[in-house]
Write a protein that holds these residues in place. Structure first.
Motif, PDB file in Angstrom:
ATOM      1  N   ASP A  73      -3.267 -22.642   7.964  1.00  0.00           N
ATOM      2  CA  ASP A  73      -2.753 -22.257   6.824  1.00  0.00           C
ATOM      3  C   ASP A  73      -1.531 -21.539   6.698  1.00  0.00           C
ATOM      4  O   ASP A  73      -1.035 -21.188   7.413  1.00  0.00           O
ATOM      5  CB  ASP A  73      -3.882 -21.010   6.674  1.00  0.00           C
ATOM      6  N   PRO A  74      -0.641 -22.226   5.396  1.00  0.00           N
ATOM      7  CA  PRO A  74       0.484 -21.798   5.212  1.00  0.00           C
ATOM      8  C   PRO A  74       0.952 -20.209   5.475  1.00  0.00           C
ATOM      9  O   PRO A  74       1.799 -19.526   6.213  1.00  0.00           O
ATOM     10  CB  PRO A  74       1.159 -22.197   3.925  1.00  0.00           C
ATOM     11  N   SER A 127      -7.598 -12.008   7.580  1.00  0.00           N
ATOM     12  CA  SER A 127      -8.540 -12.564   8.878  1.00  0.00           C
ATOM     13  C   SER A 127      -8.734 -14.144   8.691  1.00  0.00           C
ATOM     14  O   SER A 127      -8.542 -14.578   7.766  1.00  0.00           O
ATOM     15  CB  SER A 127     -10.257 -12.295   8.166  1.00  0.00           C
ATOM     16  N   ALA A 128      -8.595 -14.775  10.026  1.00  0.00           N
ATOM     17  CA  ALA A 128      -8.593 -16.255  10.174  1.00  0.00           C
ATOM     18  C   ALA A 128     -10.175 -16.567  10.805  1.00  0.00           C
ATOM     19  O   ALA A 128     -10.111 -16.160  11.844  1.00  0.00           O
ATOM     20  CB  ALA A 128      -7.424 -16.525  11.095  1.00  0.00           C
ATOM     21  N   SER A 140     -13.706 -23.132   7.373  1.00  0.00           N
ATOM     22  CA  SER A 140     -12.510 -22.364   7.663  1.00  0.00           C
ATOM     23  C   SER A 140     -11.722 -21.779   6.654  1.00  0.00           C
ATOM     24  O   SER A 140     -11.803 -22.247   5.513  1.00  0.00           O
ATOM     25  CB  SER A 140     -11.508 -23.438   8.290  1.00  0.00           C
ATOM     26  N   LYS A 141     -11.401 -20.436   6.679  1.00  0.00           N
ATOM     27  CA  LYS A 141     -10.880 -19.938   5.529  1.00  0.00           C
ATOM     28  C   LYS A 141      -9.723 -18.683   6.179  1.00  0.00           C
ATOM     29  O   LYS A 141     -10.125 -17.987   7.322  1.00  0.00           O
ATOM     30  CB  LYS A 141     -11.861 -19.114   4.844  1.00  0.00           C
ATOM     31  N   VAL A 142      -8.877 -18.453   5.661  1.00  0.00           N
ATOM     32  CA  VAL A 142      -8.005 -17.244   5.485  1.00  0.00           C
ATOM     33  C   VAL A 142      -8.132 -16.245   4.550  1.00  0.00           C
ATOM     34  O   VAL A 142      -8.054 -16.568   3.268  1.00  0.00           O
ATOM     35  CB  VAL A 142      -6.582 -17.715   5.806  1.00  0.00           C
ATOM     36  N   ILE A 143      -8.271 -14.886   4.663  1.00  0.00           N
ATOM     37  CA  ILE A 143      -8.488 -13.903   3.727  1.00  0.00           C
ATOM     38  C   ILE A 143      -7.546 -12.845   4.120  1.00  0.00           C
ATOM     39  O   ILE A 143      -7.357 -12.203   5.418  1.00  0.00           O
ATOM     40  CB  ILE A 143      -9.847 -13.213   4.067  1.00  0.00           C
TER      41      ILE A 143
END
Length: 359
Positions: A73-74, A127-128, A140-143
């Motif tokens: 994720d950038p 959060s990754a 998959s997610k980045v918060i």
């Protein structure tokens, strides 16, 4: 893929080529790229000739990307680039498990607790999260969560991964046999939840990776899967340990695929209550600063069992304290009543004597 058994010739013995004679590009392309992160770190520390090659940012970025797809994720790539050694520092923070001191003999009746100095507040927490079934990535997610507002600091700390109506399909089919379904989930389901503090340039993986507990609700049929890591309480309460919990809820009809419909992360005390944002941040930032150690198979599950036992002992201690308080209140009430009736009786006797003198 782990290549921990890869041998690297370091000297010329019996016709073997010395490591210093091998071209660096060949080492990087045909040797180092085949190693996993743990083996690469060991190679860099074992061979001085490899130290520089094993510290290449591109090499560690590829390892992080393959281990945790969320790191592509950038937003996260920008944050990791500010770490002291980039992706290498991030890997050393996020790969091993947290090392903490568990209470040896359970909770004690009296605590002489030394409160830790609270760290500087961080304006946000990242959060990754990666969910895998076997080697297959299923989500998959980045918060990015703000952590500075009064609302966050005073409210129960909870980060939700999925939106209200969002679900994640899994390869698991529910055939009605609960034991088989649970066994499949325990063996193949993986979840990584890495928390990153951009201000401190530190990270920690609070997930147990494998489930520590799986339970099916008797009424709804939903399957509750818990991933968790037991950490020190951070000196903010009488409780010596707390648990960073990631809870996933799965649903599915018989014969169909199981779907993950809810995933949340929170910090729970020994009473099972979700701690507020202010106290949770103290605990998480403290965990980021602690030593790490190699993850051992089954260690997280055993830690969870010990935490459950600790919670039971803690409840028993609280119950004894409450019983003693109740007895003290009852004894105090009886004492007051006896004193009151004594005064009444004394008053009655004095009145009788007074009137007998008058008449």
């Amino acid at each position: 893929m782990s290549c921990s058994n890869t041998t690297i010739p370091a000297a010329d013995h019996g016709g073997a080529t010395a490591i210093t004679a091998v071209h660096p590009e060949i080492i990087q392309t045909h040797i180092l790229k085949r190693l996993d992160g743990a083996t690469l770190a060991s190679a860099g520390s074992a061979f001085s000739q490899l130290r520089a090659l094993c510290s290449e940012e591109n090499l560690w970025r590829d390892i992080c990307n393959s281990t945790w797809p969320s790191t592509t994720d950038p937003i996260l790539r920008h944050v990791i680039s500010a770490f002291p050694s980039g992706h290498r520092s991030f890997f050393s923070d996020a790969f091993p498990t947290i090392h903490h001191h568990r209470p040896r003999q359970g909770p004690q009746e009296e605590h002489h607790h030394h409160h830790r100095r609270r760290p500087s507040p961080s304006p946000e927490l990242i959060s990754a999260v990666d969910i895998l079934y076997g080697e297959k990535l299923i989500y998959s997610k980045v918060i990015v969560s703000e952590t500075a507002s009064g609302w966050f600091l005073s409210s129960p700390f909870r980060i939700d991964l999925l939106s209200m109506k969002e679900t994640v399909p899994t390869p698991v089919k529910f055939d009605g046999d609960e034991a088989t379904t649970v066994a499949h989930l325990e063996e193949h389901l993986r979840l990584s939840w890495i928390l990153i503090d951009p201000s401190a340039k530190r990270a920690v993986n609070i997930s147990s990776l494998k489930p520590v507990n799986i339970r099916r609700h008797w009424l709804t049929g939903d399957i509750k899967i818990r991933f968790g890591t037991v950490v020190d309480g951070g000196g903010i309460s009488d409780e010596e340990v707390v648990q960073c919990s990631v809870v996933a809820m799965c649903e599915g009809k018989e014969g169909g695929e199981l779907h993950v419909r809810e995933v949340s992360m929170q910090v729970e005390d020994v009473d099972g209550k979700t701690m507020n944002g202010k106290d949770s941040m103290v605990i998480l930032q403290d965990a980021m600063e602690r030593k790490r150690k190699k993850r051992e198979e089954g260690e997280a599950k055993e830690g969870y069992k010990k935490f459950v036992e600790y919670k039971k002992q803690w409840r028993e201690i609280k119950q004894r304290r409450e019983n003693r308080l109740d007895m003290a209140c009852i004894a105090g009430g009886i004492t007051i009543l006896m004193a009151f009736f004594t005064l009444v009786l004394l008053g009655s006797e004095r009145g009788r004597i007074y009137f007998s003198h008058l008449f």
